[in-house]
Design a protein around this motif. Structure first.
Motif, mmCIF file in Angstrom:
data_model
loop_
_atom_site.group_PDB
_atom_site.id
_atom_site.type_symbol
_atom_site.label_atom_id
_atom_site.label_comp_id
_atom_site.label_asym_id
_atom_site.label_seq_id
_atom_site.Cartn_x
_atom_site.Cartn_y
_atom_site.Cartn_z
ATOM 1 N N ARG A 144 0.752 -1.138 -0.035
ATOM 2 C CA ARG A 144 0.017 -0.064 0.006
ATOM 3 C C ARG A 144 0.810 1.178 0.092
ATOM 4 N NH1 ARG A 144 -3.149 -3.263 3.004
ATOM 5 N NH2 ARG A 144 -2.497 -2.917 4.921
ATOM 6 N N LEU A 145 2.081 1.372 0.833
ATOM 7 C CA LEU A 145 2.954 2.369 0.802
ATOM 8 C C LEU A 145 3.513 2.692 -0.379
ATOM 9 C CD1 LEU A 145 4.457 1.688 4.447
ATOM 10 C CD2 LEU A 145 2.868 3.901 3.473
ATOM 11 N N ALA A 146 3.955 1.485 -1.270
ATOM 12 C CA ALA A 146 4.546 1.816 -2.571
ATOM 13 C C ALA A 146 3.755 2.349 -3.544
ATOM 14 C CB ALA A 146 5.080 0.330 -2.915
ATOM 15 N N GLY A 147 2.279 2.343 -3.391
ATOM 16 C CA GLY A 147 1.439 3.075 -4.273
ATOM 17 C C GLY A 147 1.550 2.739 -5.675
ATOM 18 N N PRO A 148 1.643 3.493 -6.635
ATOM 19 C CA PRO A 148 2.035 3.449 -8.027
ATOM 20 C C PRO A 148 3.057 2.537 -8.385
ATOM 21 C CG PRO A 148 2.200 5.709 -7.412
ATOM 22 C CD PRO A 148 2.019 5.277 -6.301
ATOM 23 N N LEU A 149 4.079 2.582 -7.370
ATOM 24 C CA LEU A 149 5.061 1.769 -7.919
ATOM 25 C C LEU A 149 4.997 0.123 -8.326
ATOM 26 C CD1 LEU A 149 8.163 1.852 -8.404
ATOM 27 C CD2 LEU A 149 8.460 1.369 -5.932
ATOM 28 N N VAL A 150 4.013 -0.528 -7.425
ATOM 29 C CA VAL A 150 3.915 -1.714 -7.765
ATOM 30 C C VAL A 150 3.211 -2.167 -9.079
ATOM 31 C CG1 VAL A 150 2.433 -3.865 -6.672
ATOM 32 C CG2 VAL A 150 3.739 -2.042 -5.206
ATOM 33 N N PRO A 151 2.137 -1.396 -9.576
ATOM 34 C CA PRO A 151 1.862 -1.617 -10.882
ATOM 35 C C PRO A 151 2.801 -1.506 -11.999
ATOM 36 C CG PRO A 151 0.037 -0.260 -9.682
ATOM 37 C CD PRO A 151 1.063 -0.620 -8.843
ATOM 38 N N LEU A 152 3.522 -0.421 -11.806
ATOM 39 C CA LEU A 152 5.026 -0.130 -12.725
ATOM 40 C C LEU A 152 5.785 -1.599 -12.701
ATOM 41 C CD1 LEU A 152 6.574 1.375 -14.708
ATOM 42 C CD2 LEU A 152 7.675 2.306 -12.567
ATOM 43 N N LEU A 153 6.056 -2.041 -11.523
ATOM 44 C CA LEU A 153 6.806 -3.148 -11.482
ATOM 45 C C LEU A 153 6.287 -4.594 -11.970
ATOM 46 C CD1 LEU A 153 8.461 -2.726 -7.842
ATOM 47 C CD2 LEU A 153 9.488 -2.309 -10.024
ATOM 48 N N GLN A 154 4.800 -4.527 -11.865
ATOM 49 C CA GLN A 154 4.182 -5.796 -12.478
ATOM 50 C C GLN A 154 4.201 -5.515 -14.084
ATOM 51 O OE1 GLN A 154 0.394 -5.068 -10.298
ATOM 52 N NE2 GLN A 154 0.691 -6.931 -9.098
ATOM 53 N N ARG A 155 3.993 -4.258 -14.512
ATOM 54 C CA ARG A 155 4.222 -4.335 -15.952
ATOM 55 C C ARG A 155 5.421 -4.576 -16.534
ATOM 56 N NH1 ARG A 155 0.846 0.284 -15.007
ATOM 57 N NH2 ARG A 155 2.644 1.642 -15.193
#
Length: 191
Positions: A144-155
């Motif tokens: 949750r704290l990583a916010g938009p970084l997680v979807p970027l890493l998934q892509r």
């Protein structure tokens, strides 16, 4: 075994049946990886035997050598204290003439909550495509704290999987020799 025991989300199978559920981040990544039956078979095997994930840098521990509904899978990425472990379970599989793949869903303790599928398809035009579809949302405080970084890493990881699968398929297309692909009456590794 009930393949839904211990999963951390309700929308089980949505990556297969669609549409992807609301309230989650959606991922859809498609990569053309080659052409022909030998490429399709090699790519399908690499996806369903965990080879693609391993060659992309993930450590994989699975309760079965190939994807089958109910298979427990633990993936880990990173190094040392930055190694993340993800517990999943295979939800569905397809082993068809023109489509091969599977989906796994998240279990308790996974940093995300949701489902992801990996499918290889042989089109009417002979091209082989690899698709990653997923829906997920944070399940831990640090995601949750990583916010938009997680979807970027998934892509980025989905792209990496496509690149790895293209390389594996190219080896199959040339028989791993760099020369022309095998052209006998039977493929040497699949009969």
């Amino acid at each position: 075994m009930n393949t839904t025991d211990g999963l951390s989300y309700r929308e089980i199978g949505a990556t297969r049946l669609g549409p992807l559920p609301d309230g989650y981040h959606h991922l859809h990544h498609r990569t053309r990886i080659g052409r022909g039956r030998a490429v399709f078979e090699a790519a399908g095997s690499a996806v369903t035997t965990w080879r693609m994930h391993r060659e992309a840098g993930a450590r994989v521990r699975a309760s079965s050598p190939h994807a089958e509904p109910g298979t427990a899978v633990e993936l880990s990425l990173g190094a040392g204290p930055l190694r993340f472990r993800a517990s999943c379970q295979v939800i569905w599989t397809e082993y068809e003439a023109l489509r091969t793949g599977f989906a796994y869903g998240t279990r308790a303790g996974h940093p995300e909550c949701g489902e992801e599928c990996f499918v290889v398809e042989l089109g009417d035009d002979g091209y082989v495509w690899f698709t990653v579809r997923a829906f997920s949302r944070p399940a831990t405080r640090y995601t949750r704290l990583a916010g938009p970084l997680v979807p970027l890493l998934q892509r980025l990881y989905a792209r990496r999987l496509g690149t790895v699968l293209r390389r594996i398929a190219a080896q199959a297309d040339t028989g791993g020799t760099g020369g022309p692909r095998w052209s006998g009456s039977r493929h040497p590794t699949t009969g």
